[in-house]
Enzyme design. Structure first.
Site, PDB file in Angstrom:
ATOM      1  CG  HIS A   1      60.233  26.775  13.230  1.00 30.23           C
ATOM      2  ND1 HIS A   1      61.745  26.248  13.640  1.00 30.23           N
ATOM      3  CD2 HIS A   1      59.783  27.323  14.276  1.00 30.23           C
ATOM      4  CE1 HIS A   1      61.752  25.923  14.804  1.00 30.23           C
ATOM      5  NE2 HIS A   1      60.611  26.698  15.425  1.00 30.23           N
TER       6      HIS A   1
ATOM      7  CB  CYS B   1      62.828  22.834  19.261  1.00 31.53           C
ATOM      8  SG  CYS B   1      62.025  22.679  20.691  1.00 31.53           S
TER       9      CYS B   1
END
Length: 646
Positions: free
Chosen positions: A64, A200
């Site tokens: 993403h 992340c």
């Protein structure tokens, strides 16, 4: 040292769509520029192109987000949608890998925009220059709110070039990564308080054994930390583009080898104990419930207020229940709760990645009048579904079955897509999914909750007969837990039967004060929250609870901030103990603060029972509010997490 500027470096639109100002993006980490200057795009196609010419330096495991570096040393972050890390890469197909050199406008990925939207995620594509503060002299952007085709030049950049500063040699911050890692570890309670940590694209995510030991202020003040927040059962520390380095420096200090690290938040973090796994799953379940309920909290709170006002007006004989005005207003207030499964099916499906419209239809089936009527006659009539017996219950205002259905829906949909020919999926897949999910609820979940609630009701009645004080303590403490799982319905017939046969109900008096406790805990948010919207919603939720409707307080705030729920449960347990000792009685199917007339003894008027009501209920309110204020010290109440799922 004098500063000179370079020639203009072009940047192109990464996707065909409307360009928007970064400040208008719903995610505050991007909108505040914490990840650099840039812009956003509302995509109109699925094709993603490289925004600049350079090297692909990073690709998230969940596909993403991508990083690029130009030969001039500019570093770009291309983020596809918001919160899309939770989709585990499903909507994205990449045509490049780390190390590849790309030209501006070159096709690099396909983003299934429809799938992202169907999963309830924002499709906004974000483009930022992560080292803009050091490198960029000026960023010239094209006009916002205009549609630009992918590959069209939408920005020009001039560089800051100090005379003694070579391109591409941006140094580390004053605080070294090892020092920063150690400071963060100590500020969150030390190594012994860290159950696990993952990272992340922009932040560290801690699972702490005791979240109260983490010092938000100390962490936020560290040089190198951009933001701190608590969300989804995690303690989140936003670092920015150097998060991987800080994470790597943290591992040896925690006694974890590089081979054991969890490199992306799409993986499940390691858990040391069975109870840790159970607690994490429970936290995730509660997180889903609160996230699904939050979009409709204001509507529930307003309906609760309306019901309370109507009850008061009717109680004071200012409006007849047979009047048209009452019928319409009562329909407005009742419909919100009656059709709650429909709305909840839609919002829960968006949160869990199943089809929102399909799940809304499942909720509509469960509240279908014929099934509701059949449930009311279940003691005298039995029905079956494909030969399997059904034990019907009233699913109006049900929460737990719809959460389970929404979770199960995405797996059912995947299975049907594999089993059905493509030319039949458009017609048969949605209706087959509805049939299957309704069958699971009516055959499996419904009977399970019915049996459990009936068993609990019988046990509670027996306990109350044995000791009103002890039963008040237990019922007061656990009743709202039963509400979460839909098991409280087993007590409703007991209360109605008590009122019908005896003209009063001790049990309803205890249930009544649990509503007050939930309202008191939610009221603490209104006193503490900094955001005006959070204050207004929490006060409205508290007033709704005082009118007998706890869902806005319970799902909107108290479960989301678990300490509030603990405070409310402790307060209602103590209130139940007092109500049991004083033998507080209830004389109508009403309660909480708005239902005070139901505690006036018929034929006697205001007397000992009413005074017992005042002591137990307002005492519960004071204790719940006080405990919530104490237990929530250091808690940040927000309308929405300020952190992106990057």
């Amino acid at each position: 040292m004098p500063v000179t500027t370079s020639t203009i470096i072009p940047v192109v639109a990464p996707v065909t769509g409307q360009m928007i100002n970064l400040a208008t993006v719903s995610d505050s980490v991007f909108s505040r520029g914490l990840l650099g200057a840039g812009c956003g795009f509302i995509p109109q196609t699925d094709q993603i192109v490289a925004p600049v010419a350079g090297e692909v330096t990073m690709i998230a495991k969940t596909k993403h987000a991508l990083g690029f570096k130009t030969k001039n040393g500019l570093e770009f972050l291309l983020h596809l949608g918001l919160d899309t890390v939770e989709l585990a890469g499903t909507p994205f197909r990449l045509t490049v890998k780390v190390g590849d050199h790309v030209a501006a406008g070159q096709l690099i990925a396909q983003m299934d925009v429809a799938a992202v939207a169907a999963a309830g995620k924002e499709t906004t594509v974000l483009l930022t220059i992560t080292n803009a503060a050091e490198r960029v002299h000026a960023l010239l952007l094209a006009a916002s709110n205009q549609v630009y085709p992918a590959g069209t030049v939408i920005a020009g950049i001039t560089l800051n070039l100090a005379a003694n500063h070579e391109v591409g040699t941006i140094g580390p911050p004053a605080t070294s990564t090892a020092t920063l890692a150690n400071a963060i570890i100590q500020a969150v309670g030390g190594p012994s308080n860290i159950d696990s940590v993952i990272h992340c694209m922009t932040r560290l995510r801690f699972y702490l054994k005791d979240a109260s030991l983490a010092n938000d202020v100390a962490v936020a003040r560290l040089d190198g930390v951009l933001e701190v927040a608590r969300a989804s059962g995690q303690y989140q520390v936003v670092i920015g583009s150097t998060v991987a380095e800080v994470y790597a420096a943290m591992l040896p200090q925690l006694g974890v080898s590089a081979d054991d690290k969890v490199a992306d938040s799409s993986d499940l973090p390691p858990t040391q104990t069975f109870f840790g796994k159970v607690w994490r799953r429970l936290s995730q379940f509660i997180g889903v419930m609160t996230a699904a309920m939050f979009p409709i909290i204001s509507l529930l709170a307003g309906a609760g207020l309306l019901k309370g006002v109507l009850a008061a007006i009717v109680g004071f004989k200012l409006l007849a229940t047979s009047s048209g005005t009452y019928l319409v207003l009562n329909a407005v207030s009742d419909a919100v709760f009656y059709f709650l499964p429909v709305m909840l099916g839609f919002t829960a499906a968006k949160r869990l990645g199943s089809n929102p419209v399909t799940l809304a239809v499942v909720g509509a089936v469960l509240t279908y009048p014929a099934l509701v009527n059949a449930a009311q006659k279940a003691s005298t009539a039995q029905i079956s579904f494909f030969g399997l017996p059904l034990m019907l219950m009233n699913y109006t205002a049900a929460v737990f079955p719809m959460i389970v259905a929404a979770w199960l829906g995405k797996y059912v949909e995947r299975g049907l897509k594999r089993g059905l020919p493509a030319y039949l999926q458009g017609v048969l897949l949605p209706i087959l999914e509805v049939i299957f999910l309704c069958g699971v609820i009516l055959i499996g979940i419904g009977p399970l909750t019915t049996y459990l609630s009936q068993g609990l009701a019988n046990g509670i009645v027996a306990l109350y007969r044995l000791s009103p004080a002890v039963s008040g303590l237990i019922i007061g403490g656990v009743y709202q837990v039963l509400v979460i799982f839909g098991l409280h319905w087993g007590l409703v017939p007991v209360v109605i039967n008590d009122l019908a046969t005896n003209g009063h109900s001790y049990l309803n008096a205890i249930i009544s004060l649990t509503m007050v406790a939930q309202g008191g805990a939610a009221l603490a948010v209104g006193l503490r929250a900094r955001q005006a919207r959070v204050r207004h919603l929490s006060v409205a939720a508290a007033v709704a609870a005082f009118c007998g409707i706890t869902e806005p307080a319970l799902y909107g705030f108290n479960l989301k901030y678990k300490r509030l729920f603990v405070a409310a449960s402790l307060a209602s347990a103590l209130g139940g103990l007092v109500a049991g000792l004083l033998r507080v009685n209830n004389y109508a199917l009403s309660g909480s603060l708005i239902g005070f007339p139901a505690f006036i003894t018929p034929g006697v008027g205001i007397g000992p029972n009413f005074y017992g009501y005042l002591i137990s209920h307002y005492g519960t309110l004071i204790v719940a509010l006080g405990l919530a204020l104490v237990l929530s010290l250091g808690q940040h109440f927000q309308a929405k997490s300020a952190l992106p799922t990057a």
